[in-house]
Design a protein around this motif. Structure first.
Motif, PDB file in Angstrom:
ATOM      1  N   SER A 146       0.826  -1.211   0.000  1.00  0.00           N
ATOM      2  CA  SER A 146       0.000   0.000   0.000  1.00  0.00           C
ATOM      3  C   SER A 146       0.861   1.263   0.000  1.00  0.00           C
ATOM      4  O   SER A 146       0.477   2.284  -0.590  1.00  0.00           O
ATOM      5  CB  SER A 146      -0.934   0.011   1.213  1.00  0.00           C
ATOM      6  OG  SER A 146      -0.196  -0.028   2.421  1.00  0.00           O
TER       7      SER A 146
ATOM      8  N   ILE B  84       2.038   1.707  -3.600  1.00  0.00           N
ATOM      9  CA  ILE B  84       0.946   2.214  -4.442  1.00  0.00           C
ATOM     10  C   ILE B  84       0.698   3.691  -4.144  1.00  0.00           C
ATOM     11  O   ILE B  84       0.483   4.497  -5.055  1.00  0.00           O
ATOM     12  CB  ILE B  84      -0.334   1.396  -4.219  1.00  0.00           C
ATOM     13  CG1 ILE B  84      -0.115  -0.053  -4.666  1.00  0.00           C
ATOM     14  CG2 ILE B  84      -1.506   2.013  -4.991  1.00  0.00           C
ATOM     15  CD1 ILE B  84      -1.281  -0.972  -4.346  1.00  0.00           C
ATOM     16  N   GLY B  85       0.739   4.041  -2.855  1.00  0.00           N
ATOM     17  CA  GLY B  85       0.571   5.448  -2.492  1.00  0.00           C
ATOM     18  C   GLY B  85       1.621   6.333  -3.133  1.00  0.00           C
ATOM     19  O   GLY B  85       1.326   7.458  -3.567  1.00  0.00           O
TER      20      GLY B  85
ATOM     21  N   VAL C 243       0.718   6.929  -6.687  1.00  0.00           N
ATOM     22  CA  VAL C 243      -0.329   7.954  -6.779  1.00  0.00           C
ATOM     23  C   VAL C 243       0.283   9.350  -6.622  1.00  0.00           C
ATOM     24  O   VAL C 243      -0.081  10.285  -7.348  1.00  0.00           O
ATOM     25  CB  VAL C 243      -1.409   7.702  -5.697  1.00  0.00           C
ATOM     26  CG1 VAL C 243      -2.405   8.853  -5.658  1.00  0.00           C
ATOM     27  CG2 VAL C 243      -2.131   6.391  -5.968  1.00  0.00           C
TER      28      VAL C 243
ATOM     29  N   CYS D 274      -1.969   5.333 -12.662  1.00  0.00           N
ATOM     30  CA  CYS D 274      -1.559   4.348 -11.659  1.00  0.00           C
ATOM     31  C   CYS D 274      -2.112   2.952 -11.926  1.00  0.00           C
ATOM     32  O   CYS D 274      -1.726   1.993 -11.238  1.00  0.00           O
ATOM     33  CB  CYS D 274      -2.007   4.787 -10.269  1.00  0.00           C
ATOM     34  SG  CYS D 274      -1.297   6.331  -9.725  1.00  0.00           S
TER      35      CYS D 274
ATOM     36  N   ALA E 153      -8.100   4.990  -6.255  1.00  0.00           N
ATOM     37  CA  ALA E 153      -7.246   6.178  -6.343  1.00  0.00           C
ATOM     38  C   ALA E 153      -7.735   7.258  -5.381  1.00  0.00           C
ATOM     39  O   ALA E 153      -6.937   7.943  -4.735  1.00  0.00           O
ATOM     40  CB  ALA E 153      -7.231   6.700  -7.773  1.00  0.00           C
TER      41      ALA E 153
ATOM     42  N   ASN F 129      -9.269   6.833  -2.550  1.00  0.00           N
ATOM     43  CA  ASN F 129      -8.916   6.474  -1.174  1.00  0.00           C
ATOM     44  C   ASN F 129      -7.465   6.849  -0.859  1.00  0.00           C
ATOM     45  O   ASN F 129      -7.168   7.386   0.209  1.00  0.00           O
ATOM     46  CB  ASN F 129      -9.132   4.979  -0.951  1.00  0.00           C
ATOM     47  CG  ASN F 129     -10.606   4.601  -0.944  1.00  0.00           C
ATOM     48  OD1 ASN F 129     -11.469   5.448  -0.695  1.00  0.00           O
ATOM     49  ND2 ASN F 129     -10.894   3.347  -1.217  1.00  0.00           N
ATOM     50  N   TYR F 130      -6.569   6.550  -1.781  1.00  0.00           N
ATOM     51  CA  TYR F 130      -5.167   6.902  -1.573  1.00  0.00           C
ATOM     52  C   TYR F 130      -4.986   8.415  -1.530  1.00  0.00           C
ATOM     53  O   TYR F 130      -4.240   8.946  -0.706  1.00  0.00           O
ATOM     54  CB  TYR F 130      -4.292   6.294  -2.668  1.00  0.00           C
ATOM     55  CG  TYR F 130      -3.967   4.843  -2.444  1.00  0.00           C
ATOM     56  CD1 TYR F 130      -2.956   4.463  -1.569  1.00  0.00           C
ATOM     57  CD2 TYR F 130      -4.677   3.851  -3.100  1.00  0.00           C
ATOM     58  CE1 TYR F 130      -2.659   3.125  -1.354  1.00  0.00           C
ATOM     59  CE2 TYR F 130      -4.399   2.505  -2.894  1.00  0.00           C
ATOM     60  CZ  TYR F 130      -3.384   2.148  -2.017  1.00  0.00           C
ATOM     61  OH  TYR F 130      -3.091   0.823  -1.791  1.00  0.00           O
TER      62      TYR F 130
ATOM     63  N   SER G 135      -5.915   9.926   1.830  1.00  0.00           N
ATOM     64  CA  SER G 135      -4.855   9.783   2.832  1.00  0.00           C
ATOM     65  C   SER G 135      -3.717  10.763   2.562  1.00  0.00           C
ATOM     66  O   SER G 135      -3.162  11.368   3.492  1.00  0.00           O
ATOM     67  CB  SER G 135      -4.320   8.349   2.830  1.00  0.00           C
ATOM     68  OG  SER G 135      -5.299   7.441   3.300  1.00  0.00           O
ATOM     69  N   LEU G 136      -3.365  10.948   1.293  1.00  0.00           N
ATOM     70  CA  LEU G 136      -2.283  11.870   0.950  1.00  0.00           C
ATOM     71  C   LEU G 136      -2.674  13.317   1.260  1.00  0.00           C
ATOM     72  O   LEU G 136      -1.832  14.126   1.671  1.00  0.00           O
ATOM     73  CB  LEU G 136      -1.907  11.723  -0.527  1.00  0.00           C
ATOM     74  CG  LEU G 136      -1.226  10.402  -0.904  1.00  0.00           C
ATOM     75  CD1 LEU G 136      -1.108  10.261  -2.412  1.00  0.00           C
ATOM     76  CD2 LEU G 136       0.165  10.310  -0.259  1.00  0.00           C
TER      77      LEU G 136
END
Length: 280
Positions: free
Chosen positions: A22, A25-26, A29, A49, A56, A58-59, A62-63
């Motif tokens: 994860s 993947i982050g 992104v 991505c 996308a 969701n990531y 968080s970012l």
């Protein structure tokens, strides 16, 4: 006896670290947002991505919470303040940062004006150091990304870099009404006509009383790792302006000498090679 743990693994150190997918993947992104140009749509981030739009999003959420990404009102995403802070911290580890910081400070003392150091990134010009004057005007240097069309550093990069490095950024700033290929080529041609014969750029914000002067710091192999700039907030006579331009160009020359053991100054007509293979 306590067992040492590897923070990237749930196993004791020495048994082999596990990858946290994860996180990787982050990072993909984040890179998709960083590519720009400008703010990027959610659908474009997902496409770059190889993710669904929901994943996308969701990531990106968080970012955004970490400050690495920020969301605009139209649902587009761009790099956030935490990303710039990390970039600046990384840049400061380069030997060249100390040289350019000292050059900007010395130029500030000589002219009494605000000075700045700019580098090129995949997202365009980035201001990495600012020495502000006491009389700060309405048009002032800012940290982070600078506009291509409304900065002295942007004019220099448009003039000296190959078109494929700058055209998408110019297109984004021109907007939908004027971003045709012909319009972009005219902007670049105008920048080259203004910069190449002189070897420095002058951008007027609003009339002759507010303007920026920018000069490139060259490497021996013809690259521009740094740009040194002055911003002026008040009317000056021609003699003073000419003296400041000479101080600016001399400061850029001295920085080039310190960074590369060779001084490089004066007008150039050639286009720079790959700007991402810079002094480090």
């Amino acid at each position: 006896m306590m067992t040492e743990l590897n923070i990237l693994s749930d196993e004791p150190a020495g048994r082999g670290s596990k990858r946290i997918k994860s996180v990787e993947i982050g990072y993909r992104v984040l890179l998709a947002v960083q590519r720009g140009p400008g703010a990027v749509k959610l659908s474009e981030v997902a496409k770059r991505c190889g993710l669904s739009s929901g994943a996308a999003h969701n990531y990106l959420t968080s970012l955004v919470n970490t400050g690495l990404v920020e969301q605009e009102e139209r649902g587009r995403y761009r790099l956030g303040p935490s990303a710039f802070a990390l970039s600046l911290a990384s840049f400061r580890q380069l030997n060249g940062y100390d040289v350019m910081r000292d050059a900007a400070q010395a130029l500030h003392r000589q002219t009494g004006q605000s000075t700045a150091v700019t580098v090129w990134s995949q997202g365009g010009p980035v201001s990495v150091y600012i020495q502000r004057s006491e009389n700060v005007g309405s048009f002032e240097f800012r940290s982070g990304h600078l506009p291509m069309l409304q900065s002295g550093a942007g004019l220099l990069f448009m003039a000296y870099l190959a078109e494929h490095y700058t055209s998408e950024l110019i297109k984004a700033e021109l907007g939908e009404s004027g971003n045709s290929d012909d319009a972009i080529k005219k902007v670049i041609a105008a920048a080259r006509e203004a910069v190449l014969p002189k070897g420095y750029a002058q951008y007027n914000y609003e009339g002759p009383d507010h303007f920026a002067l920018s000069a490139p710091v060259w490497t021996e192999d013809g690259r521009i790792p740094f740009i040194l700039s002055i911003v002026v907030h008040h009317a000056v006579d021609d003699a003073t302006c000419a003296a400041w331009i000479e101080e600016l160009r001399h400061s850029a020359y001295q920085a080039s000498l310190l960074l590369n053991r060779i001084g490089s100054d004066g007008p150039r007509s050639e286009i720079c090679p790959n700007p991402f293979d810079q002094y480090a």
